[in-house]
Design an enzyme around this catalytic site. Sequence first.
Site, PDB file in Angstrom:
ATOM      1  N   CYS A   1       9.158 -71.433  39.160  1.00 35.48           N
ATOM      2  CA  CYS A   1       8.608 -70.287  39.904  1.00 35.48           C
ATOM      3  C   CYS A   1       9.599 -69.130  39.960  1.00 35.48           C
ATOM      4  CB  CYS A   1       8.228 -70.724  41.319  1.00 35.48           C
ATOM      5  SG  CYS A   1       7.779 -69.338  42.367  1.00 35.48           S
TER       6      CYS A   1
ATOM      7  N   CYS B   1       6.495 -67.535  38.286  1.00 29.42           N
ATOM      8  CA  CYS B   1       5.813 -66.582  39.191  1.00 29.42           C
ATOM      9  C   CYS B   1       6.601 -65.306  39.473  1.00 29.42           C
ATOM     10  CB  CYS B   1       5.519 -67.251  40.537  1.00 29.42           C
ATOM     11  SG  CYS B   1       5.027 -68.970  40.445  1.00 29.42           S
TER      12      CYS B   1
ATOM     13  N   LYS C   1       7.455 -63.108  36.355  1.00 31.48           N
ATOM     14  CA  LYS C   1       6.119 -62.689  35.861  1.00 31.48           C
ATOM     15  C   LYS C   1       5.555 -61.569  36.730  1.00 31.48           C
ATOM     16  CE  LYS C   1       2.658 -64.058  37.642  1.00 31.48           C
ATOM     17  NZ  LYS C   1       1.944 -65.292  37.523  1.00 31.48           N
TER      18      LYS C   1
ATOM     19  N   TYR D   1      -4.280 -69.241  32.608  1.00 28.32           N
ATOM     20  CA  TYR D   1      -3.538 -68.316  33.453  1.00 28.32           C
ATOM     21  C   TYR D   1      -2.467 -67.566  32.645  1.00 28.32           C
ATOM     22  CZ  TYR D   1      -4.564 -70.636  38.068  1.00 28.32           C
ATOM     23  OH  TYR D   1      -5.115 -71.146  39.203  1.00 28.32           O
TER      24      TYR D   1
ATOM     25  N   GLU E   1      -2.469 -63.617  31.705  1.00 26.66           N
ATOM     26  CA  GLU E   1      -1.528 -62.765  32.438  1.00 26.66           C
ATOM     27  C   GLU E   1      -0.580 -62.046  31.475  1.00 26.66           C
ATOM     28  OE1 GLU E   1      -1.347 -65.068  36.735  1.00 26.66           O
ATOM     29  OE2 GLU E   1       0.329 -65.334  35.382  1.00 26.66           O
TER      30      GLU E   1
ATOM     31  N   HIS F   1     -13.934 -49.436  56.201  1.00 23.57           N
ATOM     32  CA  HIS F   1     -14.427 -48.432  55.274  1.00 23.57           C
ATOM     33  C   HIS F   1     -13.445 -47.284  55.109  1.00 23.57           C
ATOM     34  CE1 HIS F   1     -17.521 -46.232  53.146  1.00 23.57           C
ATOM     35  NE2 HIS F   1     -17.247 -45.169  53.891  1.00 23.57           N
TER      36      HIS F   1
ATOM     37  N   GLU G   1     -14.860 -54.319  51.613  1.00 19.76           N
ATOM     38  CA  GLU G   1     -15.931 -54.233  52.613  1.00 19.76           C
ATOM     39  C   GLU G   1     -17.238 -54.797  52.057  1.00 19.76           C
ATOM     40  OE1 GLU G   1     -17.567 -50.282  53.671  1.00 19.76           O
ATOM     41  OE2 GLU G   1     -16.269 -49.469  52.121  1.00 19.76           O
TER      42      GLU G   1
END
Length: 480
Positions: free
Chosen positions: A43, A48, A51, A178, A182, A463, A468
Amino acid sequence: MADFDYDLFVIGGGSGGVRAARVAAATGAKVALAEDSRLGGTCVIRGCVPKKLMVFASEYREMFADARAYGWDLGDGAFDWPRFSGQLNTELDRLEGVYRGLLEGSKVEIFDQRAKLSGTHEVTLADGRTTSAKHILIATGGHPVRPEMPNAHLGMVSDDIFHMEKLPRSILIVGGGYIACEFACILHGLGVEVTQFYRGAQILRGFDGEARGLIADQMQERGIDLHLGTNIVEMTPAGSDHVSVPVEEGMGPPATETPAPPEGRPGDPVWVKASNGMERVFDAVLFATGRAPNTRDMGLEEAGVKIGRRGEIVVDDFSQTAVPSIYAIGDVTNRVNLTPVAIREGMAFVETVFKGNPTPVDHDLIPSAVFTQPEFGTIGLSEEEARDQEPVEIYCTSFRPMQSAFAGRPDRVLMKLVVSKETRRVLGCHIVAPNAGEMIQLAGIAVKMGATKEDFDRTVAVHPTMAEELVTMKSPVRTA
Ligand code: NDP
Protein backbone atom coordinates in the site's frame (compact mmCIF):
# COMPACT_ATOMS: atom_id res chain seq x y z
CA MET A 1 4.87 -17.15 28.37
CA ALA A 2 8.39 -17.26 29.63
CA ASP A 3 9.06 -20.28 27.41
CA PHE A 4 8.97 -18.12 24.29
CA ASP A 5 11.21 -15.26 23.16
CA TYR A 6 8.14 -13.25 22.09
CA ASP A 7 4.40 -13.26 22.64
CA LEU A 8 3.93 -12.38 18.98
CA PHE A 9 6.18 -12.55 15.93
CA VAL A 10 4.76 -10.80 12.85
CA ILE A 11 6.18 -11.70 9.44
CA GLY A 12 5.50 -8.84 7.04
CA GLY A 13 5.58 -5.08 7.66
CA GLY A 14 2.72 -3.89 5.47
CA SER A 15 -0.46 -2.15 6.60
CA GLY A 16 -1.94 -5.25 8.26
CA GLY A 17 1.22 -6.54 9.93
CA VAL A 18 2.33 -3.15 11.28
CA ARG A 19 -1.11 -2.38 12.71
CA ALA A 20 -1.42 -5.80 14.37
CA ALA A 21 2.10 -5.54 15.84
CA ARG A 22 1.47 -2.05 17.28
CA VAL A 23 -1.92 -2.83 18.75
CA ALA A 24 -0.71 -6.13 20.23
CA ALA A 25 2.29 -4.37 21.77
CA ALA A 26 -0.06 -1.80 23.31
CA THR A 27 -1.65 -4.62 25.33
CA GLY A 28 1.75 -5.22 26.95
CA ALA A 29 2.73 -8.13 24.71
CA LYS A 30 6.36 -8.58 23.66
CA VAL A 31 6.27 -8.23 19.89
CA ALA A 32 8.76 -8.57 17.02
CA LEU A 33 8.26 -7.89 13.32
CA ALA A 34 10.37 -8.94 10.32
CA GLU A 35 10.23 -7.24 6.92
CA ASP A 36 12.68 -7.99 4.11
CA SER A 37 11.72 -5.03 1.96
CA ARG A 38 10.53 -1.59 3.06
CA LEU A 39 8.19 -0.97 5.96
CA GLY A 40 4.75 0.04 4.73
CA GLY A 41 4.35 -2.81 2.27
CA THR A 42 2.44 -2.77 -0.98
CA CYS A 43 0.00 0.00 0.00
CA VAL A 44 2.55 2.56 1.09
CA ILE A 45 5.57 1.69 -1.03
CA ARG A 46 4.27 0.26 -4.32
CA GLY A 47 0.48 0.50 -4.29
CA CYS A 48 -2.31 2.74 -3.03
CA VAL A 49 -0.24 5.71 -1.85
CA PRO A 50 2.14 6.28 -4.80
CA LYS A 51 -0.71 5.32 -7.17
CA LYS A 52 -3.01 7.98 -5.68
CA LEU A 53 -0.27 10.60 -5.90
CA MET A 54 0.10 9.65 -9.57
CA VAL A 55 -3.67 9.99 -9.99
CA PHE A 56 -3.43 13.54 -8.59
CA ALA A 57 -0.53 14.34 -10.94
CA SER A 58 -2.41 12.98 -13.94
CA GLU A 59 -5.60 14.94 -13.25
CA TYR A 60 -3.93 18.31 -13.78
CA ARG A 61 -4.02 17.98 -17.55
CA GLU A 62 -7.81 18.25 -17.64
CA MET A 63 -7.76 20.84 -14.87
CA PHE A 64 -5.54 23.12 -16.96
CA ALA A 65 -7.95 22.83 -19.89
CA ASP A 66 -10.93 23.43 -17.62
CA ALA A 67 -9.23 26.41 -15.99
CA ARG A 68 -8.99 28.10 -19.38
CA ALA A 69 -12.69 27.54 -19.95
CA TYR A 70 -13.31 29.16 -16.56
CA GLY A 71 -11.43 32.28 -17.61
CA TRP A 72 -7.92 31.59 -16.38
CA ASP A 73 -5.10 32.56 -18.68
CA LEU A 74 -2.97 29.41 -18.67
CA GLY A 75 -0.63 27.92 -21.26
CA ASP A 76 -0.12 24.21 -21.94
CA GLY A 77 2.35 22.97 -19.36
CA ALA A 78 4.60 19.94 -19.80
CA PHE A 79 4.79 17.16 -17.26
CA ASP A 80 8.22 16.55 -15.75
CA TRP A 81 8.35 12.89 -14.68
CA PRO A 82 11.83 13.00 -13.05
CA ARG A 83 10.76 15.97 -10.92
CA PHE A 84 7.52 14.27 -9.87
CA SER A 85 9.08 10.87 -9.21
CA GLY A 86 11.86 12.47 -7.15
CA GLN A 87 9.26 14.12 -4.95
CA LEU A 88 7.28 10.89 -4.84
CA ASN A 89 10.29 8.95 -3.58
CA THR A 90 11.00 11.58 -0.95
CA GLU A 91 7.41 11.24 0.26
CA LEU A 92 7.64 7.44 0.35
CA ASP A 93 10.88 7.66 2.36
CA ARG A 94 9.07 9.94 4.81
CA LEU A 95 6.13 7.57 5.13
CA GLU A 96 8.42 4.58 5.62
CA GLY A 97 10.10 6.54 8.42
CA VAL A 98 6.70 7.21 9.98
CA TYR A 99 5.92 3.47 9.97
CA ARG A 100 9.29 2.66 11.55
CA GLY A 101 8.77 5.36 14.13
CA LEU A 102 5.33 4.02 15.02
CA LEU A 103 6.70 0.52 15.53
CA GLU A 104 9.66 1.72 17.56
CA GLY A 105 7.40 3.96 19.62
CA SER A 106 5.27 0.90 20.39
CA LYS A 107 8.40 -1.02 21.46
CA VAL A 108 8.07 -3.55 18.63
CA GLU A 109 11.46 -5.09 17.83
CA ILE A 110 12.12 -4.75 14.08
CA PHE A 111 14.17 -7.22 12.04
CA ASP A 112 14.99 -5.79 8.61
CA GLN A 113 15.34 -9.15 6.98
CA ARG A 114 13.42 -12.09 5.65
CA ALA A 115 11.88 -14.52 8.13
CA LYS A 116 10.29 -17.92 7.60
CA LEU A 117 8.64 -20.51 9.76
CA SER A 118 10.80 -23.30 11.13
CA GLY A 119 8.17 -24.73 13.47
CA THR A 120 4.74 -24.06 14.87
CA HIS A 121 6.23 -21.58 17.36
CA GLU A 122 9.53 -20.91 15.65
CA VAL A 123 10.81 -18.38 13.13
CA THR A 124 14.20 -18.44 11.40
CA LEU A 125 15.68 -15.17 10.15
CA ALA A 126 17.77 -14.79 6.99
CA ASP A 127 20.91 -14.30 9.11
CA GLY A 128 20.39 -17.77 10.60
CA ARG A 129 19.05 -16.72 13.98
CA THR A 130 16.11 -18.72 15.29
CA THR A 131 13.58 -17.28 17.64
CA SER A 132 10.36 -18.51 19.25
CA ALA A 133 6.95 -16.94 19.76
CA LYS A 134 3.71 -17.95 21.41
CA HIS A 135 1.80 -16.65 18.38
CA ILE A 136 2.98 -16.05 14.84
CA LEU A 137 1.14 -13.75 12.42
CA ILE A 138 1.81 -14.08 8.69
CA ALA A 139 1.10 -10.81 6.86
CA THR A 140 3.37 -11.17 3.84
CA GLY A 141 0.93 -9.77 1.26
CA GLY A 142 1.06 -10.59 -2.41
CA HIS A 143 2.93 -9.82 -5.60
CA PRO A 144 1.93 -9.02 -9.18
CA VAL A 145 2.05 -11.89 -11.65
CA ARG A 146 2.80 -11.98 -15.37
CA PRO A 147 0.92 -14.36 -17.66
CA GLU A 148 2.79 -17.48 -18.66
CA MET A 149 3.97 -16.83 -22.19
CA PRO A 150 7.30 -16.50 -23.99
CA ASN A 151 9.01 -13.17 -23.31
CA ALA A 152 6.54 -12.15 -20.59
CA HIS A 153 9.57 -10.89 -18.64
CA LEU A 154 9.66 -7.91 -21.04
CA GLY A 155 6.43 -6.61 -19.57
CA MET A 156 6.53 -4.41 -16.49
CA VAL A 157 4.29 -5.11 -13.51
CA SER A 158 2.79 -2.45 -11.26
CA ASP A 159 5.84 -2.47 -8.94
CA ASP A 160 8.02 -1.33 -11.87
CA ILE A 161 5.91 1.71 -12.74
CA PHE A 162 7.17 3.67 -9.76
CA HIS A 163 10.82 3.10 -10.76
CA MET A 164 10.62 4.22 -14.39
CA GLU A 165 13.43 6.61 -15.28
CA LYS A 166 11.32 8.24 -17.97
CA LEU A 167 7.79 7.92 -19.20
CA PRO A 168 7.32 5.77 -22.30
CA ARG A 169 5.79 7.47 -25.33
CA SER A 170 3.41 4.55 -25.76
CA ILE A 171 2.36 1.69 -23.51
CA LEU A 172 0.26 -1.43 -23.85
CA ILE A 173 -1.57 -2.32 -20.65
CA VAL A 174 -2.86 -5.88 -20.40
CA GLY A 175 -5.76 -6.61 -18.04
CA GLY A 176 -9.13 -5.16 -17.15
CA GLY A 177 -9.05 -5.08 -13.33
CA TYR A 178 -8.40 -2.31 -10.82
CA ILE A 179 -4.70 -1.93 -11.60
CA ALA A 180 -4.99 -2.05 -15.40
CA CYS A 181 -7.78 0.54 -15.53
CA GLU A 182 -6.24 2.85 -12.96
CA PHE A 183 -2.85 2.92 -14.69
CA ALA A 184 -4.46 3.31 -18.12
CA CYS A 185 -6.10 6.53 -16.86
CA ILE A 186 -3.03 7.73 -14.94
CA LEU A 187 -0.58 7.25 -17.79
CA HIS A 188 -3.00 8.71 -20.33
CA GLY A 189 -3.35 11.77 -18.09
CA LEU A 190 0.43 12.10 -17.93
CA GLY A 191 0.59 12.21 -21.72
CA VAL A 192 1.46 8.62 -22.59
CA GLU A 193 -0.29 7.05 -25.58
CA VAL A 194 -2.19 4.19 -23.89
CA THR A 195 -3.51 1.02 -25.50
CA GLN A 196 -5.33 -1.46 -23.26
CA PHE A 197 -6.15 -5.10 -24.01
CA TYR A 198 -8.74 -6.91 -21.94
CA ARG A 199 -9.50 -10.53 -22.74
CA GLY A 200 -13.16 -10.38 -21.61
CA ALA A 201 -16.24 -8.60 -22.94
CA GLN A 202 -16.08 -5.63 -20.53
CA ILE A 203 -13.50 -4.22 -18.08
CA LEU A 204 -13.87 -4.42 -14.28
CA ARG A 205 -15.45 -7.88 -14.17
CA GLY A 206 -17.64 -8.43 -11.13
CA PHE A 207 -18.76 -4.82 -10.75
CA ASP A 208 -22.11 -3.33 -11.80
CA GLY A 209 -22.63 -3.64 -15.55
CA GLU A 210 -23.87 -0.11 -16.23
CA ALA A 211 -21.04 1.39 -14.22
CA ARG A 212 -18.48 -0.72 -16.10
CA GLY A 213 -19.97 0.36 -19.42
CA LEU A 214 -19.85 4.06 -18.57
CA ILE A 215 -16.27 3.88 -17.27
CA ALA A 216 -15.13 2.06 -20.43
CA ASP A 217 -16.91 4.64 -22.64
CA GLN A 218 -15.39 7.54 -20.73
CA MET A 219 -11.92 6.03 -20.86
CA GLN A 220 -12.23 5.64 -24.64
CA GLU A 221 -13.73 9.13 -24.97
CA ARG A 222 -10.66 10.53 -23.21
CA GLY A 223 -8.38 8.79 -25.71
CA ILE A 224 -7.47 5.41 -24.25
CA ASP A 225 -7.37 2.85 -27.05
CA LEU A 226 -9.28 0.05 -25.31
CA HIS A 227 -9.60 -3.29 -27.08
CA LEU A 228 -12.07 -5.73 -25.53
CA GLY A 229 -11.92 -9.47 -26.18
CA THR A 230 -8.25 -9.02 -27.00
CA ASN A 231 -5.02 -10.49 -25.68
CA ILE A 232 -1.37 -10.72 -26.65
CA VAL A 233 -0.58 -13.80 -28.70
CA GLU A 234 3.11 -13.09 -29.22
CA MET A 235 5.67 -10.61 -27.92
CA THR A 236 9.37 -10.15 -28.61
CA PRO A 237 11.91 -7.44 -27.91
CA ALA A 238 11.54 -4.73 -30.53
CA GLY A 239 14.39 -4.93 -33.01
CA SER A 240 16.51 -1.85 -33.52
CA ASP A 241 14.21 -1.07 -36.48
CA HIS A 242 11.30 -0.82 -34.13
CA VAL A 243 12.97 1.16 -31.37
CA SER A 244 13.65 4.10 -33.64
CA VAL A 245 10.19 4.15 -35.23
CA PRO A 246 8.04 7.01 -33.94
CA VAL A 247 4.90 5.92 -32.14
CA GLU A 248 2.48 6.99 -34.91
CA GLU A 249 4.44 5.03 -37.49
CA GLY A 250 4.94 1.97 -35.35
CA MET A 251 2.13 0.00 -36.97
CA GLY A 252 4.28 -1.55 -39.69
CA PRO A 253 5.02 -5.24 -40.08
CA PRO A 254 7.31 -6.83 -37.50
CA ALA A 255 10.75 -8.20 -38.28
CA THR A 256 9.41 -11.75 -38.13
CA GLU A 257 12.04 -13.01 -40.57
CA THR A 258 14.80 -12.23 -38.10
CA PRO A 259 13.18 -12.45 -34.67
CA ALA A 260 15.05 -10.68 -31.93
CA PRO A 261 16.67 -13.00 -29.39
CA PRO A 262 14.67 -13.47 -26.18
CA GLU A 263 16.42 -10.86 -24.13
CA GLY A 264 15.69 -7.46 -22.67
CA ARG A 265 14.30 -6.11 -19.44
CA PRO A 266 10.87 -5.10 -18.15
CA GLY A 267 9.95 -1.76 -19.70
CA ASP A 268 11.97 -2.25 -22.88
CA PRO A 269 10.22 -1.63 -26.21
CA VAL A 270 8.27 -4.69 -27.31
CA TRP A 271 6.83 -5.89 -30.59
CA VAL A 272 3.40 -7.31 -29.93
CA LYS A 273 1.03 -9.41 -31.99
CA ALA A 274 -2.53 -9.38 -30.69
CA SER A 275 -5.45 -11.77 -31.03
CA ASN A 276 -7.35 -9.09 -33.01
CA GLY A 277 -4.63 -9.01 -35.65
CA MET A 278 -2.93 -5.83 -34.43
CA GLU A 279 0.86 -5.93 -34.76
CA ARG A 280 2.90 -3.04 -33.46
CA VAL A 281 5.73 -1.86 -31.27
CA PHE A 282 5.05 -0.34 -27.87
CA ASP A 283 7.62 1.61 -25.91
CA ALA A 284 6.61 -0.51 -22.92
CA VAL A 285 4.14 -3.22 -21.89
CA LEU A 286 2.50 -3.36 -18.45
CA PHE A 287 0.97 -6.60 -17.23
CA ALA A 288 -1.81 -5.88 -14.74
CA THR A 289 -3.00 -9.46 -14.84
CA GLY A 290 -3.58 -10.13 -11.16
CA ARG A 291 -1.67 -10.74 -7.96
CA ALA A 292 -0.70 -13.87 -6.03
CA PRO A 293 -0.15 -14.43 -2.29
CA ASN A 294 3.42 -14.42 -0.97
CA THR A 295 3.52 -17.95 0.46
CA ARG A 296 6.44 -19.54 -1.37
CA ASP A 297 9.48 -20.73 0.53
CA MET A 298 8.03 -19.64 3.86
CA GLY A 299 8.12 -23.05 5.59
CA LEU A 300 4.33 -22.90 5.82
CA GLU A 301 3.31 -26.37 4.69
CA GLU A 302 6.19 -27.95 6.61
CA ALA A 303 4.77 -26.35 9.76
CA GLY A 304 1.28 -27.68 8.95
CA VAL A 305 -0.30 -24.47 7.57
CA LYS A 306 -2.84 -25.27 4.84
CA ILE A 307 -2.38 -23.58 1.49
CA GLY A 308 -5.30 -23.14 -0.94
CA ARG A 309 -5.50 -23.61 -4.70
CA ARG A 310 -4.37 -20.05 -5.47
CA GLY A 311 -1.42 -20.26 -3.12
CA GLU A 312 -3.26 -18.47 -0.33
CA ILE A 313 -3.11 -19.33 3.38
CA VAL A 314 -6.40 -20.90 4.41
CA VAL A 315 -7.80 -19.30 7.58
CA ASP A 316 -11.04 -19.40 9.56
CA ASP A 317 -13.26 -16.43 10.50
CA PHE A 318 -10.72 -15.46 13.18
CA SER A 319 -7.76 -15.52 10.74
CA GLN A 320 -6.43 -18.67 12.42
CA THR A 321 -4.65 -21.18 10.17
CA ALA A 322 -4.72 -24.97 10.46
CA VAL A 323 -1.96 -24.53 13.09
CA PRO A 324 -3.51 -23.00 16.26
CA SER A 325 -0.47 -20.81 17.08
CA ILE A 326 -0.25 -19.37 13.55
CA TYR A 327 -2.60 -16.71 12.15
CA ALA A 328 -2.62 -14.92 8.79
CA ILE A 329 -4.14 -11.62 7.62
CA GLY A 330 -4.26 -9.48 4.49
CA ASP A 331 -3.58 -10.34 0.86
CA VAL A 332 -1.68 -13.51 1.77
CA THR A 333 -5.09 -14.99 2.70
CA ASN A 334 -6.69 -13.76 -0.56
CA ARG A 335 -10.02 -12.86 1.03
CA VAL A 336 -10.79 -9.23 0.17
CA ASN A 337 -7.49 -7.76 -1.01
CA LEU A 338 -7.79 -4.19 0.20
CA THR A 339 -5.60 -2.29 2.70
CA PRO A 340 -8.39 -1.30 5.11
CA VAL A 341 -9.56 -4.91 5.19
CA ALA A 342 -6.06 -6.15 6.11
CA ILE A 343 -6.01 -3.54 8.90
CA ARG A 344 -9.43 -4.71 10.14
CA GLU A 345 -8.22 -8.30 10.09
CA GLY A 346 -5.15 -7.30 12.11
CA MET A 347 -7.27 -5.49 14.71
CA ALA A 348 -9.69 -8.44 14.97
CA PHE A 349 -6.71 -10.80 15.44
CA VAL A 350 -5.41 -8.72 18.35
CA GLU A 351 -8.89 -8.47 19.86
CA THR A 352 -9.25 -12.26 19.62
CA VAL A 353 -5.80 -13.36 20.73
CA PHE A 354 -4.54 -10.61 23.05
CA LYS A 355 -7.76 -9.13 24.47
CA GLY A 356 -9.70 -12.37 25.04
CA ASN A 357 -12.57 -11.11 22.89
CA PRO A 358 -13.06 -13.50 19.95
CA THR A 359 -13.85 -11.22 16.99
CA PRO A 360 -14.63 -12.57 13.53
CA VAL A 361 -13.80 -10.29 10.62
CA ASP A 362 -16.83 -8.72 8.96
CA HIS A 363 -16.31 -8.98 5.21
CA ASP A 364 -19.84 -7.95 4.33
CA LEU A 365 -20.67 -4.69 2.51
CA ILE A 366 -17.18 -3.32 2.04
CA PRO A 367 -17.12 -0.01 0.13
CA SER A 368 -14.29 0.48 -2.34
CA ALA A 369 -13.15 2.79 -5.08
CA VAL A 370 -11.43 2.30 -8.41
CA PHE A 371 -9.37 5.40 -9.15
CA THR A 372 -10.11 5.58 -12.82
CA GLN A 373 -11.03 8.84 -14.54
CA PRO A 374 -13.93 9.12 -13.89
CA GLU A 375 -13.64 7.52 -10.47
CA PHE A 376 -15.85 4.62 -9.40
CA GLY A 377 -17.19 4.19 -5.88
CA THR A 378 -19.17 1.09 -5.05
CA ILE A 379 -20.70 -0.85 -2.19
CA GLY A 380 -22.92 -3.91 -2.07
CA LEU A 381 -24.53 -5.89 -4.83
CA SER A 382 -24.35 -5.05 -8.50
CA GLU A 383 -27.67 -5.03 -10.34
CA GLU A 384 -26.75 -8.37 -11.88
CA GLU A 385 -25.93 -10.00 -8.53
CA ALA A 386 -29.03 -8.58 -6.85
CA ARG A 387 -31.35 -9.73 -9.63
CA ASP A 388 -30.12 -13.30 -9.16
CA GLN A 389 -30.89 -13.05 -5.46
CA GLU A 390 -34.33 -11.42 -5.19
CA PRO A 391 -36.77 -9.05 -6.92
CA VAL A 392 -35.24 -5.56 -7.12
CA GLU A 393 -35.99 -2.01 -8.20
CA ILE A 394 -33.25 -0.10 -9.99
CA TYR A 395 -32.91 3.64 -9.53
CA CYS A 396 -30.36 5.13 -11.89
CA THR A 397 -29.47 8.43 -13.45
CA SER A 398 -26.66 9.51 -15.73
CA PHE A 399 -25.97 13.14 -16.56
CA ARG A 400 -23.33 15.71 -17.54
CA PRO A 401 -22.03 17.28 -14.34
CA MET A 402 -22.09 21.05 -14.08
CA GLN A 403 -18.36 21.60 -13.63
CA SER A 404 -17.08 19.79 -16.71
CA ALA A 405 -20.16 20.61 -18.83
CA PHE A 406 -19.40 24.33 -18.36
CA ALA A 407 -15.86 23.63 -19.56
CA GLY A 408 -17.26 21.94 -22.66
CA ARG A 409 -16.20 18.42 -21.77
CA PRO A 410 -18.55 15.55 -22.62
CA ASP A 411 -18.07 13.74 -19.26
CA ARG A 412 -21.01 11.86 -17.80
CA VAL A 413 -21.56 10.65 -14.26
CA LEU A 414 -23.76 7.85 -12.96
CA MET A 415 -25.65 7.43 -9.67
CA LYS A 416 -27.32 4.10 -9.08
CA LEU A 417 -29.20 2.40 -6.27
CA VAL A 418 -30.18 -1.25 -6.26
CA VAL A 419 -33.17 -1.67 -3.93
CA SER A 420 -34.82 -4.80 -2.55
CA LYS A 421 -38.52 -4.83 -3.51
CA GLU A 422 -39.42 -6.71 -0.38
CA THR A 423 -37.36 -5.09 2.40
CA ARG A 424 -36.80 -1.72 0.62
CA ARG A 425 -33.17 -1.92 1.73
CA VAL A 426 -30.54 -0.42 -0.53
CA LEU A 427 -28.56 -3.51 -1.54
CA GLY A 428 -26.05 -1.70 -3.71
CA CYS A 429 -24.88 1.84 -4.44
CA HIS A 430 -22.71 2.58 -7.46
CA ILE A 431 -21.28 5.97 -8.32
CA VAL A 432 -19.20 6.91 -11.36
CA ALA A 433 -18.13 10.51 -10.88
CA PRO A 434 -15.21 12.71 -9.89
CA ASN A 435 -14.48 11.99 -6.20
CA ALA A 436 -16.79 8.96 -6.17
CA GLY A 437 -14.42 7.37 -3.65
CA GLU A 438 -15.16 10.16 -1.18
CA MET A 439 -18.91 9.90 -1.85
CA ILE A 440 -19.13 6.14 -1.42
CA GLN A 441 -17.36 6.28 1.93
CA LEU A 442 -20.30 8.30 3.25
CA ALA A 443 -23.10 6.57 1.34
CA GLY A 444 -21.51 3.32 2.54
CA ILE A 445 -22.36 4.13 6.16
CA ALA A 446 -26.06 4.32 5.31
CA VAL A 447 -25.95 1.12 3.26
CA LYS A 448 -24.03 -0.71 5.98
CA MET A 449 -26.62 0.46 8.53
CA GLY A 450 -29.34 -1.12 6.41
CA ALA A 451 -30.89 2.11 5.09
CA THR A 452 -33.98 1.75 2.92
CA LYS A 453 -34.75 3.69 -0.23
CA GLU A 454 -37.23 5.69 1.84
CA ASP A 455 -34.43 6.61 4.29
CA PHE A 456 -32.48 7.99 1.34
CA ASP A 457 -35.61 9.85 0.15
CA ARG A 458 -36.19 11.38 3.59
CA THR A 459 -32.75 13.00 3.42
CA VAL A 460 -32.79 16.52 2.00
CA ALA A 461 -30.62 17.08 -1.06
CA VAL A 462 -27.44 19.15 -0.84
CA HIS A 463 -27.71 21.50 -3.77
CA PRO A 464 -26.07 21.91 -6.22
CA THR A 465 -24.02 18.72 -6.02
CA MET A 466 -23.75 15.57 -8.09
CA ALA A 467 -24.50 13.35 -5.10
CA GLU A 468 -27.87 14.98 -4.47
CA GLU A 469 -29.23 12.70 -7.18
CA LEU A 470 -28.84 9.82 -4.72
CA VAL A 471 -31.74 11.21 -2.66
CA THR A 472 -33.90 12.63 -5.46
CA MET A 473 -34.47 9.61 -7.73
CA LYS A 474 -38.25 9.18 -7.50
CA SER A 475 -39.18 6.26 -9.79
CA PRO A 476 -37.30 3.09 -10.60
CA VAL A 477 -35.92 2.93 -14.14
CA ARG A 478 -36.76 -0.78 -14.12
CA THR A 479 -37.71 -3.65 -11.89
CA ALA A 480 -36.28 -7.12 -12.17
P1 NDP B 1 -7.58 -8.19 -10.82
O1 NDP B 1 -7.73 -9.61 -10.44
O2 NDP B 1 -8.57 -7.19 -10.38
O3 NDP B 1 -7.51 -8.10 -12.41
C1 NDP B 1 -6.66 -8.90 -13.17
C2 NDP B 1 -7.02 -8.68 -14.62
O4 NDP B 1 -6.10 -9.37 -15.45
C3 NDP B 1 -8.40 -9.20 -14.96
O5 NDP B 1 -8.97 -8.29 -15.87
C4 NDP B 1 -8.11 -10.54 -15.61
O6 NDP B 1 -9.06 -10.93 -16.54
C5 NDP B 1 -6.80 -10.24 -16.32
N1 NDP B 1 -5.97 -11.41 -16.54
C6 NDP B 1 -5.62 -12.35 -15.66
N2 NDP B 1 -4.81 -13.28 -16.24
C7 NDP B 1 -4.66 -12.89 -17.52
C8 NDP B 1 -3.96 -13.42 -18.63
N3 NDP B 1 -3.25 -14.53 -18.53
N4 NDP B 1 -4.03 -12.76 -19.81
C9 NDP B 1 -4.76 -11.63 -19.91
N5 NDP B 1 -5.44 -11.08 -18.91
C10 NDP B 1 -5.39 -11.70 -17.72
O7 NDP B 1 -6.12 -7.83 -10.39
P2 NDP B 1 -5.34 -6.46 -10.27
O8 NDP B 1 -3.95 -6.88 -10.49
O9 NDP B 1 -5.91 -5.40 -11.12
O10 NDP B 1 -5.58 -6.05 -8.76
C11 NDP B 1 -5.34 -7.00 -7.71
C12 NDP B 1 -6.16 -6.65 -6.50
O11 NDP B 1 -5.57 -5.53 -5.87
C13 NDP B 1 -7.58 -6.22 -6.77
O12 NDP B 1 -8.46 -7.31 -6.86
C14 NDP B 1 -7.89 -5.35 -5.61
O13 NDP B 1 -8.37 -6.16 -4.57
C15 NDP B 1 -6.56 -4.76 -5.25
N6 NDP B 1 -6.46 -3.37 -5.72
C16 NDP B 1 -7.32 -2.44 -5.21
C17 NDP B 1 -7.27 -1.14 -5.63
C18 NDP B 1 -8.23 -0.15 -5.09
O14 NDP B 1 -8.84 -0.39 -4.06
N7 NDP B 1 -8.43 0.99 -5.76
C19 NDP B 1 -6.28 -0.69 -6.61
C20 NDP B 1 -5.43 -1.74 -7.08
C21 NDP B 1 -5.52 -3.02 -6.64
P3 NDP B 1 -10.44 -11.65 -16.10
O15 NDP B 1 -11.36 -10.57 -15.62
O16 NDP B 1 -10.92 -12.27 -17.37
O17 NDP B 1 -10.09 -12.65 -15.07
